[in-house]
Structure formats: C-alpha cells, structure tokens
Enzyme design. Structure first.
Site, mmCIF file in Angstrom:
data_model
loop_
_atom_site.group_PDB
_atom_site.id
_atom_site.type_symbol
_atom_site.label_atom_id
_atom_site.label_comp_id
_atom_site.label_asym_id
_atom_site.label_seq_id
_atom_site.Cartn_x
_atom_site.Cartn_y
_atom_site.Cartn_z
ATOM 1 C CB SER A 274 -7.992 -11.704 -2.703
ATOM 2 O OG SER A 274 -7.540 -12.467 -3.643
ATOM 3 C CG ASP B 93 -3.825 -14.566 -3.668
ATOM 4 O OD1 ASP B 93 -3.572 -15.583 -3.363
ATOM 5 O OD2 ASP B 93 -4.801 -14.154 -4.233
ATOM 6 C CG ASP C 206 -7.430 -15.285 -0.854
ATOM 7 O OD1 ASP C 206 -6.635 -15.013 -1.821
ATOM 8 O OD2 ASP C 206 -8.645 -15.541 -0.855
ATOM 9 C CG ASP D 105 -7.849 -17.037 -3.994
ATOM 10 O OD1 ASP D 105 -6.783 -16.602 -4.279
ATOM 11 O OD2 ASP D 105 -8.956 -16.589 -4.422
#
Length: 454
Positions: free
Chosen positions: A104, A241, A243, A245
């Site tokens: 992440s 960010d 990833d 999400d």
C-alpha cells in the site's frame, strides 16, 4: 507467538519478514482453506493474482503462483493492478479467491500479501486464522493433470476500466485534472480512465521503476500535486497511494481535500439522488467531528466503527449501507466495489464537479473541519487506558468543557506501548491545551514502572 496477519494482510520487509518461502507457504495454506472445493463440473478452483510495481513483487508473485498452482489452483496472473481492481476481477471472473501483493502506502522495501474471498470480499479474522493455522501442515500435492495452470489474465486492466467508466453518471469534458499515481499500481489505468471519460489529464508520479513507489509522491506526499495543480491551472488534483485503494484531493488553489471532506461531498450527492441507503454514512472514530455536524444538519446519520477499512466494510455489509470510508481517503461505494477504490473515488469527485458546475473548493465547504490535535503518549500501560479512574475523570472533565463544540478520543495503539490522545475543539488553542493536559494525565497515571520497562 504474535499473529502473522495484521489489520490488512501479512506485511513487512521483503526478504526480511516476507520471504519467498513464506509467500509460497501462505499460498499453499490459502489453497487448502479457500480453494478446497471443485466446481460442479469438476473444474479446478481459480484464483486471481495481482501486484503493485515494487521490485520485490516480482519474486513474491512468482512464489505465490507456484504455491497455488502446485496445490491444484488455476492462477490468473493479472500483473500490475490496483488492489480494488483485483477485488473487482475476482468477482467478475467468479474466481474462488484472489491474492494482492502490495504494501500500500509503505516505502518500496516493504511488501505484503492480502487474500480476498469469492466475490472480492476481504477475509474475516477467523479465516485468516485458519490460513495461519495451516502453515507448517502438509500442503495439498496433486499430480499429473490435477496440478493448477498459470495463465496471463490479458484483459484484466481493460475489464476494470470498463467497469469504472460504467459508474459515471455523465462524461467529464471541460475538466482539467492532475493525477498523482504514486509511481504505483494506478500508473497505467488511472490516467487512461480519466482521459477516456473526457477529462484533460496531467500526470505525475506515473513512472514506476520498482523502487520509487510512494517516494515523495502520492497521497502521503501531496506537495508535488499541489504545485502541479496550480502550475497547470487545473480544476483539481487526485492523489492515489501505492496500491490505489485510497484517494485524497487538492482544489484549484492547492488546498488539500481530505477523506472526511470527500465523504461529505459524496454523501450529500448520494442523498440528493436518493442513493444513500437509509441516509447513513459509515466512518471511523477518527473522522472529524465537523463531518458529523455537517451531515447531521443534512439529515444524514454517521455509523462509527473502529479505525481500519475492514471495520467500515463489516458495518456496511451488516447494514447494507452504500457509502463509507476513512479520513485517510479509503472510500467505499458498495454499489460498485467491495473495498476502497481510489480511482473510483476520484472519478466520482470529478463527476460532482462536472455535474454541478461548482469548484471542488466550493463543494468541500459542505463541512467545516474542527481543529484536531493528536499526541502519542509512549511508554505507558495501554491496557489500563479504558479503566484507570484518574484518566476517566480527566476525560470527563475535558468533555464537559468542550460540550458540543469538540470531543476527546483515547485510543491504545495496536502495535506499540503507547496511547493516542486526540482532541477536537472549536479552536486550535483550546485543542492544544486540553490535549496536552490529557496527555500529561495519561503519562502520569499509566506510566510503566521503570523496573518493568527495562
């Protein structure tokens, strides 16, 4: 022994905690727990595997795919994609489960492994515990034609982009948007979907080299995005960010629009269109009190959960609610996604700007953020934070003084010997004074005796 799974999968230093051996074993364990049933026609179970562009993701993905296929699971390798894309594709393919390899917003040396169940749903604790309990046991070892096969999921990104475009109520012509992709998983799909929707797009942080993910860019480093929005005269900017999400925004003057403000904009829009289920927004205890006040005045109730998007998701599923999220920018639209989706959130913000003709700055004025201060009190016995009478009395006195114009939150850390003291008030001077006083009480009352701390 400490639990291997954290609040969002297994995460740590790649080749430190998270080795190729552990990745292989986790995949083998997950194959037993999540992929134990063949379909009615006898077909092997199927799993989708995706990753962010970290260099370590290459060997971790290879280990995960080896563990799954050697355990009789057919693997669909989706390559580099956002976490919410992986979740969507699990459901779209009707796969048995899926794996996302990402840390992440963490720096490049870290990585993580996150499992999703059928339908792209995050795993409950008990299923993660079952996978962890399976580690070290004999894995499934099919032979000959029963071993799994690995194939490239060649249209994975296209499917995801078509899905995102289908969520828009109208096109985005006339908007100029700066996208900061954090040199992460959205570097390909986010610019493509905004451009396909008709927006003029300026892109930064979209040149991943495996080592520069989240490095001075993205939702945890908004400086470059603020500068780019002003420089290019854009209507607003969107930051993902690593990833993708989560999503934070910047208005045309370079002012940050955080997750609470984004949720206020979107909750009000959904209510107006009759699509906000039961007129409820699900948010965590860390959301600013200003959000609750603004939505209360608009007839919207906030359901509060513990910190963590998994708890938001659980509450949303239990109540069938349509919108939830966190101050950090994890925003969940249950009509379109099973997890936070930063690209989807950015598109919905853009749709509101385009559809209303108002600036993002104007839309963000839907709520007034109360000044908020948090102090981490270290070296204390966090287990007594909720039961110590002296702390409770100090909190009660602070709450009495604040009344309806503020609040107090004491939150023990889940991983460290510290207690987070957070105070919101009508002005920063009051918030600072009360927070400092409470932190002093917590430090005095909950101090660990020196002989025990050594």
């Amino acid at each position: 022994m400490a639990r291997l799974f954290g609040t969002d999968g297994v995460r740590g230093l790649a080749n430190g905690l998270l080795t190729a051996e552990l990745a292989l074993q986790l995949a083998q364990a997950a194959a037993v727990v999540l992929g134990h049933e063949r379909s009615a026609d006898g077909a092997r179970p199927r799993a989708v595997v995706a990753r962010d562009p970290r260099a370590s993701g290459e060997f971790i993905a290879a280990a995960v795919e080896a563990g799954l296929s050697s355990s009789g699971i057919d693997v669909y390798d989706a390559g580099v994609l956002p976490t919410p894309a992986a979740a969507y594709l699990i459901a779209d393919l009707n796969a048995d489960f899926g794996v996302m390899i990402s840390a992440s917003h963490n720096p490049a040396p870290d990585n993580g492994i996150k499992f999703f169940a059928r339908g792209g749903q995050k795993l409950p604790d008990e299923v993660e515990d079952a996978i962890e309990a399976q580690l070290g046991k004999e894995p499934s070892r099919p032979v000959a034609g029963d071993v799994g096969r690995i194939q490239r999921f060649s249209d994975a990104e296209d499917r995801y982009i078509v899905h995102l475009l289908g969520t828009l109520p109208h096109r985005l012509e006339g908007l100029k948007v700066v996208l900061d992709c954090a040199n992460g998983a959205a570097s390909g799909c986010s610019p493509q979907v905004f451009a396909s929707a008709g927006a003029e797009v300026v892109v930064i942080g979209a040149e991943p080299d495996g080592l520069n993910i989240n490095d001075g860019v993205g939702s945890t480093h908004l400086g470059q995005l603020k500068e780019a929005v002003v420089k290019h005269g854009a209507d607003f900017g969107i930051a993902h960010d690593g990833d993708a999400d989560r999503c934070l925004a910047v208005d045309h003057e370079g002012t940050e629009v955080d997750g609470d403000q984004i949720m206020a904009i979107l909750a009000l829009a959904l209510k107006e269109s009759g699509k906000l289920k039961d007129d409820v927004l699900v948010a965590t205890v860390m959301s600013n009190l200003g959000l609750k006040i603004a939505l209360r005045d608009a007839g919207i109730t906030i359901r509060e959960t513990a910190v963590g998007d998994r708890y938001v998701l659980e509450e949303m599923r239990d109540g069938g609610f349509s919108l939830g999220g966190e101050q950090s920018g994890h925003v969940i639209f249950s009509d379109y996604a099973t997890t936070g989706d930063g690209v989807l959130t950015g598109l919905q913000i853009a749709a509101q700007v385009a559809g209303t003709g108002r600036t993002l700055q104007d839309l963000a004025r839907a709520m007034t953020k109360l000044p908020q201060l948090m102090i981490n009190v270290k070296g204390v016995d966090k287990s007594r934070a909720a039961t110590d009478e002296g702390v409770a009395a100090a909190v009660a006195a602070a709450e009495l003084e604040l009344g309806d114009t503020g609040r107090v939150l004491l939150r023990p850390s889940g991983t460290e010997a510290l207690v987070r003291v957070m105070v919101e008030a009508a002005d920063m001077e009051t918030a600072t004074r009360i927070c400092t006083e409470l932190a002093g009480v917590v430090e005095d009352r909950l101090a660990i005796p020196r002989e025990l701390a050594l």
